[in-house]
Every structure is written in C-alpha cells, then in structure tokens.
Motif scaffolding. Sequence first.
Motif, mmCIF file in Angstrom:
data_model
loop_
_atom_site.group_PDB
_atom_site.id
_atom_site.type_symbol
_atom_site.label_atom_id
_atom_site.label_comp_id
_atom_site.label_asym_id
_atom_site.label_seq_id
_atom_site.Cartn_x
_atom_site.Cartn_y
_atom_site.Cartn_z
ATOM 1 N N ASP A 125 -14.813 10.022 -1.619
ATOM 2 C CA ASP A 125 -16.016 9.940 -0.394
ATOM 3 C C ASP A 125 -17.035 10.913 -1.078
ATOM 4 O OD1 ASP A 125 -14.778 8.595 1.422
ATOM 5 O OD2 ASP A 125 -14.185 10.171 2.825
ATOM 6 N N VAL A 126 -16.768 11.790 -1.712
ATOM 7 C CA VAL A 126 -17.970 12.727 -2.482
ATOM 8 C C VAL A 126 -18.454 11.905 -3.490
ATOM 9 C CG1 VAL A 126 -17.995 14.853 -3.790
ATOM 10 C CG2 VAL A 126 -16.657 14.638 -1.791
ATOM 11 N N ARG A 127 -17.655 11.259 -4.244
ATOM 12 C CA ARG A 127 -18.333 10.355 -5.380
ATOM 13 C C ARG A 127 -19.312 9.452 -4.946
ATOM 14 N NH1 ARG A 127 -14.799 8.681 -10.431
ATOM 15 N NH2 ARG A 127 -14.935 10.736 -10.891
ATOM 16 N N LEU A 128 -18.904 8.742 -4.006
ATOM 17 C CA LEU A 128 -19.748 7.646 -3.167
ATOM 18 C C LEU A 128 -20.983 8.295 -2.753
ATOM 19 C CD1 LEU A 128 -17.320 5.366 -1.427
ATOM 20 C CD2 LEU A 128 -18.167 5.251 -3.832
ATOM 21 N N ARG A 129 -20.922 9.362 -1.990
ATOM 22 C CA ARG A 129 -22.237 10.134 -1.587
ATOM 23 C C ARG A 129 -23.375 10.379 -2.552
ATOM 24 N NH1 ARG A 129 -18.454 12.571 2.267
ATOM 25 N NH2 ARG A 129 -18.688 14.653 0.764
ATOM 26 N N ARG A 130 -22.471 10.576 -3.661
ATOM 27 C CA ARG A 130 -23.530 10.883 -5.059
ATOM 28 C C ARG A 130 -24.379 9.826 -5.295
ATOM 29 N NH1 ARG A 130 -19.868 11.940 -9.577
ATOM 30 N NH2 ARG A 130 -19.296 13.823 -8.105
ATOM 31 N N GLU B 223 -15.178 -7.050 -7.909
ATOM 32 C CA GLU B 223 -15.985 -6.183 -6.905
ATOM 33 C C GLU B 223 -17.000 -5.079 -7.868
ATOM 34 O OE1 GLU B 223 -16.236 -3.806 -2.905
ATOM 35 O OE2 GLU B 223 -14.215 -3.761 -4.343
ATOM 36 N N GLN B 224 -16.145 -4.461 -8.775
ATOM 37 C CA GLN B 224 -16.842 -3.506 -9.706
ATOM 38 C C GLN B 224 -17.818 -3.926 -10.453
ATOM 39 O OE1 GLN B 224 -16.650 0.230 -9.801
ATOM 40 N NE2 GLN B 224 -18.739 -0.610 -10.532
ATOM 41 N N LEU B 225 -17.644 -5.078 -11.000
ATOM 42 C CA LEU B 225 -18.405 -5.948 -12.061
ATOM 43 C C LEU B 225 -19.667 -6.389 -11.284
ATOM 44 C CD1 LEU B 225 -15.778 -7.241 -14.405
ATOM 45 C CD2 LEU B 225 -17.210 -5.157 -14.739
ATOM 46 N N GLU B 226 -19.485 -6.717 -10.120
ATOM 47 C CA GLU B 226 -20.322 -7.461 -9.292
ATOM 48 C C GLU B 226 -21.352 -6.484 -9.059
ATOM 49 O OE1 GLU B 226 -18.427 -9.649 -6.232
ATOM 50 O OE2 GLU B 226 -18.089 -11.393 -7.530
ATOM 51 N N ILE C 221 -16.330 2.800 -16.041
ATOM 52 C CA ILE C 221 -17.580 2.725 -15.426
ATOM 53 C C ILE C 221 -18.273 4.112 -14.994
ATOM 54 C CG2 ILE C 221 -18.905 1.792 -13.635
ATOM 55 C CD1 ILE C 221 -17.780 -0.298 -15.628
ATOM 56 N N PRO C 222 -19.428 4.484 -15.109
ATOM 57 C CA PRO C 222 -19.793 5.820 -14.705
ATOM 58 C C PRO C 222 -19.576 5.972 -13.496
ATOM 59 C CG PRO C 222 -21.411 4.660 -16.102
ATOM 60 C CD PRO C 222 -20.401 3.920 -16.052
ATOM 61 N N GLY C 223 -19.222 7.306 -12.948
ATOM 62 C CA GLY C 223 -18.611 7.558 -11.707
ATOM 63 C C GLY C 223 -19.738 7.297 -10.585
ATOM 64 N N ILE C 224 -20.992 7.592 -10.811
ATOM 65 C CA ILE C 224 -22.069 7.316 -9.753
ATOM 66 C C ILE C 224 -22.201 5.790 -9.468
ATOM 67 C CG2 ILE C 224 -23.929 7.108 -11.371
ATOM 68 C CD1 ILE C 224 -25.505 8.859 -9.388
ATOM 69 N N LEU C 225 -21.867 4.947 -10.199
ATOM 70 C CA LEU C 225 -21.873 3.375 -10.175
ATOM 71 C C LEU C 225 -20.593 2.784 -9.784
ATOM 72 C CD1 LEU C 225 -23.719 2.408 -13.356
ATOM 73 C CD2 LEU C 225 -24.674 3.111 -11.353
ATOM 74 N N GLN C 226 -19.437 3.460 -9.196
ATOM 75 C CA GLN C 226 -18.163 3.029 -9.064
ATOM 76 C C GLN C 226 -18.008 2.677 -7.569
ATOM 77 O OE1 GLN C 226 -15.319 5.966 -10.022
ATOM 78 N NE2 GLN C 226 -15.796 5.743 -12.235
ATOM 79 N N THR C 227 -17.480 1.501 -7.386
ATOM 80 C CA THR C 227 -17.119 1.212 -5.925
ATOM 81 C C THR C 227 -16.073 2.074 -5.523
ATOM 82 O OG1 THR C 227 -15.355 -0.455 -6.610
ATOM 83 C CG2 THR C 227 -17.562 -1.265 -6.365
ATOM 84 N N ALA C 228 -15.442 1.930 -4.093
ATOM 85 C CA ALA C 228 -14.661 2.965 -3.534
ATOM 86 C C ALA C 228 -13.305 2.602 -4.148
ATOM 87 C CB ALA C 228 -14.570 2.685 -1.944
ATOM 88 N N GLU C 229 -12.846 1.359 -4.224
ATOM 89 C CA GLU C 229 -11.413 0.725 -4.611
ATOM 90 C C GLU C 229 -11.476 1.264 -6.298
ATOM 91 O OE1 GLU C 229 -13.543 -0.992 -2.961
ATOM 92 O OE2 GLU C 229 -12.525 -1.091 -0.897
ATOM 93 N N ALA D 90 -8.932 4.222 -7.806
ATOM 94 C CA ALA D 90 -7.894 3.778 -8.962
ATOM 95 C C ALA D 90 -8.088 4.843 -10.056
ATOM 96 C CB ALA D 90 -8.287 2.455 -9.397
ATOM 97 N N VAL D 91 -9.297 5.128 -10.258
ATOM 98 C CA VAL D 91 -9.449 5.838 -11.536
ATOM 99 C C VAL D 91 -8.883 7.389 -11.159
ATOM 100 C CG1 VAL D 91 -11.368 7.323 -12.846
ATOM 101 C CG2 VAL D 91 -11.261 4.793 -12.496
ATOM 102 N N LEU D 92 -9.491 8.167 -9.951
ATOM 103 C CA LEU D 92 -8.994 9.279 -9.638
ATOM 104 C C LEU D 92 -7.442 9.658 -9.007
ATOM 105 C CD1 LEU D 92 -12.102 10.188 -7.106
ATOM 106 C CD2 LEU D 92 -11.349 11.053 -9.438
ATOM 107 N N ARG D 93 -6.813 8.231 -8.869
ATOM 108 C CA ARG D 93 -5.300 8.266 -8.412
ATOM 109 C C ARG D 93 -4.629 8.688 -10.149
ATOM 110 N NH1 ARG D 93 -4.858 3.280 -6.951
ATOM 111 N NH2 ARG D 93 -5.528 3.983 -4.902
#
Length: 278
Positions: free
Chosen positions: A151-156, A188-191, A119-127, A131-134
């Motif tokens: 946090d930086v990705r979510l602020r985007r 949660e991500q798909l929703e 999923i494109p980073g700007i559309l991702q949920t925190a969880e 998982a991706v960044l881990r």
Amino acid sequence: MSDQVRQAKEAFGSRLREIRKDAMLSGRQLATATGMHFTKVSRLEHGKQNPSEQDVRVWCSACGAEDQIPELLATLRGIDGMWVEWQQHLKGGLKYLQQTFDRFHEGASVVRSYESIVIPGILQTAEYSSAVLRIANDFYGADGRIDDAVDVRLRRQRFLHEGKQRFLFVVEYWALQSRFGDVDVMREQLERLLAITTFPQVSFGVIPPDVVRRMWPGEGAWIFDDKVAVVETTTAEMQITQPREIALFLRVFSRLQEHAVYGAEARSLIERAIRELD
C-alpha cells in the motif's frame, strides 16, 4: 562490516596519509602537532578507526592543507551516512522500509532510476509488488505485513501524477523478462509499463538485449536531482551524497540512457516481452 564500507574507510585513510606525506611529516610528528596518540594516527590512516570531523580539521591544519577540509568533510559525512543496515530498517517492518524511501522523492525536481533486474518500485502493480516484497520478507525474516508495505509503495505513485517532478527511467530488457509472480501478474505489469510510456512527465527507456555496450550493467540506483543517490544492495541501502560521486552516478546514468530506446521502440520491446510470456 560490509566490504564497501571497509574499502571506503581505507580509501579515506589513504587520503589522510597522502596529506601527511605531502607535508613531509612522520606519523609521530603529526601526532605531536595534533595532540593525537601516534597509534591513532596509524589507525586513521589504515581505516581502522573512524575519524571525527575535528580530527580531519586538525590533521589538515597541521599539514597546511586547510583548503582540503571542505571536500574531506563531505566525503566523511558520505561514508558515515551512506550505509543503513537492512536489519536496522527492517526492525520497523517492510511498511516502514517503504515509507523511508518517500523522503527522497519529496522536494526532488528530477528523479532518475536505473534497474537491471526488476521493474522500478514506483511503477509496479500491486500484484507484482507483492511478489517482490514477499521475497524480501522471506529472505530477511521481516514482519510479514506485506499488504501494508505494498500500500505504501503504491501510494508513492502519487509523485508520478502530481506533475511536479520529471522522471527518467532506464531499465534493462532483462528486467522485463525476470518473472515475479505468474504469467497474469507479469502481463498486467508489462501492460502497465505500456501506459507509463505515454505519461508526459516520464521518460521510459529500455536497453535492448543486443545493444553494443559502452557502459556495463550494474545494481539498481535512484538519483534525486544532484543531491543524493540511493543504491540498494543485499546487505544495505547505500546513500551517496558526496558531490564527486553524485557526478559519477549522473555520468553513468547518461551513458545508460544512450543505450536505451524510447517511445515506439520501447513499447515494441515491452510488447515483445508480453509475447514471450506465452
């Protein structure tokens, strides 16, 4: 050196060789006309040495090809700037790596994104993002500060809500199926994507798995207006600024858009992916 870098340098050298041959000059004659050593001429033509912008100017002037200088310089700058080694980026940690991507969004009027497996980073949920960044942290041996990077990705996501930009997303159905995190994380991500499809400034398309293709799937890419395209590979972040290459990326993206479905049909595919979780 990455294979793509080597190929780009070799292709540039081939163009220089063609210009010399069109001028009916031997390598030694060109060396005399430009003041270069004849071995340098050979290295440049075979992509073994990086030419300077001055090298390009004197080469074209000696061959009577001054009209080709602007395009060649644009290509050269693209080669010099399109590859940023991941390890160099990761010296500043995952948080820094995420912050560097914000600069592409700032000032862009239209942002295009294609993803085939995530999923494109700007559309991702925190969880999901965690998982991706881990995975990235583990694979590249980064600093481990995953929460800061998330946090930086979510602020985007502020760019999605400011209403100053138009976002065009195309994802393969496989990206909805690829699991990063457990079932609850994926649900949660798909929703979240279902909500995204209702944003007025967002076009969200999903390419069905059974579509008859006119364009092959590829690596994820971001295109900011018609100025820069960013492609992330295993070894590097490729930044493309050469106008002809940007035009090609836009053409590819347009074809992929034609494969995708939107609105209710896209939501139906997302809901199908949610059901498949069970």
